[in-house]
Design an enzyme around this catalytic site. Structure first.
Site, PDB file in Angstrom:
ATOM      1  N   ASP A  72      17.843  15.369 -50.364  1.00 16.94           N
ATOM      2  CA  ASP A  72      17.926  15.472 -48.900  1.00 16.94           C
ATOM      3  C   ASP A  72      17.147  16.681 -48.381  1.00 16.94           C
ATOM      4  OD1 ASP A  72      19.695  13.241 -48.368  1.00 16.94           O
ATOM      5  OD2 ASP A  72      21.233  14.410 -49.408  1.00 16.94           O
ATOM      6  N   GLY A  99      29.239  15.466 -48.293  1.00 19.33           N
ATOM      7  CA  GLY A  99      29.807  14.803 -47.128  1.00 19.33           C
ATOM      8  C   GLY A  99      31.318  14.934 -47.040  1.00 19.33           C
ATOM      9  N   ASN A 119      23.088   6.977 -52.337  1.00 19.03           N
ATOM     10  CA  ASN A 119      22.102   7.432 -51.349  1.00 19.03           C
ATOM     11  C   ASN A 119      20.726   7.631 -51.991  1.00 19.03           C
ATOM     12  OD1 ASN A 119      24.412   7.591 -49.811  1.00 19.03           O
ATOM     13  ND2 ASN A 119      24.449   9.817 -49.697  1.00 19.03           N
ATOM     14  N   HIS A 168      34.612   8.774 -46.066  1.00 24.57           N
ATOM     15  CA  HIS A 168      33.314   9.033 -46.678  1.00 24.57           C
ATOM     16  C   HIS A 168      32.708   7.777 -47.299  1.00 24.57           C
ATOM     17  CE1 HIS A 168      30.406  10.715 -49.633  1.00 24.57           C
ATOM     18  NE2 HIS A 168      30.059  11.343 -48.539  1.00 24.57           N
ATOM     19  N   ASP A 212      15.068  22.654 -50.251  1.00 22.72           N
ATOM     20  CA  ASP A 212      14.763  22.892 -48.839  1.00 22.72           C
ATOM     21  C   ASP A 212      15.783  23.801 -48.154  1.00 22.72           C
ATOM     22  OD1 ASP A 212      16.751  20.742 -48.974  1.00 22.72           O
ATOM     23  OD2 ASP A 212      16.542  20.717 -46.789  1.00 22.72           O
ATOM     24  N   ASP A 222      15.415  18.358 -55.497  1.00 24.84           N
ATOM     25  CA  ASP A 222      16.512  18.033 -54.577  1.00 24.84           C
ATOM     26  C   ASP A 222      16.090  16.764 -53.813  1.00 24.84           C
ATOM     27  OD1 ASP A 222      18.690  18.389 -52.681  1.00 24.84           O
ATOM     28  OD2 ASP A 222      17.182  19.186 -51.307  1.00 24.84           O
ATOM     29  N   GLU A 271      33.236  17.243 -48.333  1.00 26.43           N
ATOM     30  CA  GLU A 271      33.544  18.645 -48.049  1.00 26.43           C
ATOM     31  C   GLU A 271      33.244  18.975 -46.585  1.00 26.43           C
ATOM     32  OE1 GLU A 271      31.900  17.398 -50.556  1.00 26.43           O
ATOM     33  OE2 GLU A 271      32.821  18.164 -52.388  1.00 26.43           O
TER      34      GLU A 271
END
Ligand code: XBP
Ligand code: MG
Length: 241
Positions: free
Chosen positions: A30, A71, A143, A97, A198, A28, A73
């Protein structure tokens, strides 16, 4: 003659064993590779100002909103919680967004946002062992570039055999779609892979795809329910020892 007690393996020892034996490691982004959520929160708030909305997400509300992955959502979920004004259209949410994504890239370019402790060591050790690396995230593709270009260099993509981002799959985490897509691109069964997450949503996504998952606690999700994780660590350095 009394029976010998059965040998028990600690979750951390089992996680290290799986880490050494996996064919591929799927990460993952973030919260797992880097603590990015404060930059995301700042980017949302800058975008609200830029489009003329009087919204502001403080840390407490953002903690709750993070239960919604993605984001767009998250914006929609917040919009639905408001009591006044007409709801934002899909087009307005997409435009808002887009502004947020641009602000995130600018903030990331200016910020110091290192990979979390142990990540570089883990990636280097995996490559030395000949393991494949992959990414399964519900963040926007740009990102990933913004973070990994800075931390792994311009040729970061060459390090990964598969990169799955938000818009590559129909459903975001906790649905298993991102992990199923990563398995398909890797051409590997779930049992040959190990996931790193996480959040409770991320863990569910990996487990629903049948992939054993190690959780590294992050700033916003440390109190999530991690039932089903192979092991839960505070930092990935614990696996490198
Ligand atoms: C990440 C997310 C993302 C980011 C924002 O979840 O939920 O939505 O917070 O990114 P995970 P976008 O770490 O479980 O993949 O605004 O680009 O959606
Ligand atoms: Mg995460």
């Amino acid at each position: 003659m009394s029976a010998m007690p059965a040998a028990t393996t600690s979750p951390l020892a089992e996680a290290r064993r799986r880490l050494a034996e996996a064919t591929a490691l799927i990460f993952d982004i973030d919260g797992t590779l880097a603590e990015t959520e404060e930059l995301h929160r700042a980017a949302f708030n800058e975008a609200f100002v830029q489009v003329g909305l009087d919204w502001h997400w403080g840390r407490r509300i953002y903690r709750d909103l993070l239960r919604v992955a993605g984001g767009k959502e998250r914006i929609r979920a917040f919009d639905q919680m408001r009591r006044s004004g007409p709801p934002l259209s899909d087009k307005a949410i997409a435009e808002l967004h887009q502004v947020k994504t641009e602000r995130f890239a600018a903030l990331m370019a200016a910020a110091t946002c290192p990979l979390r402790p142990g990540v570089h060591t883990l990636l280097d050790a995996a490559r030395a062992r000949g393991q494949k690396l992959a990414i399964a995230t519900t963040t926007t593709r740009i990102n990933i570039d913004a973070l990994l270009e800075k931390t792994l260099g311009a040729r970061w993509e060459g390090l990964f055999a598969a990169v799955v981002a938000a818009d590559d799959v129909p459903r975001k985490k906790p649905a298993p779609d991102a992990y199923f897509e990563a398995l398909s691109q890797l051409d590997l069964p779930a049992s040959a892979c190990l996931a790193f997450e996480d959040s409770g949503n991320g863990l569910l996504s990996a487990v629903r795809a049948g992939i054993p998952c190690i959780v590294t606690r992050s700033r916003y999700f440390s109190d999530d329910d991690f039932t089903g994780a192979l092991a839960v660590v505070d930092e990935l350095t614990e696996l490198c020892a």
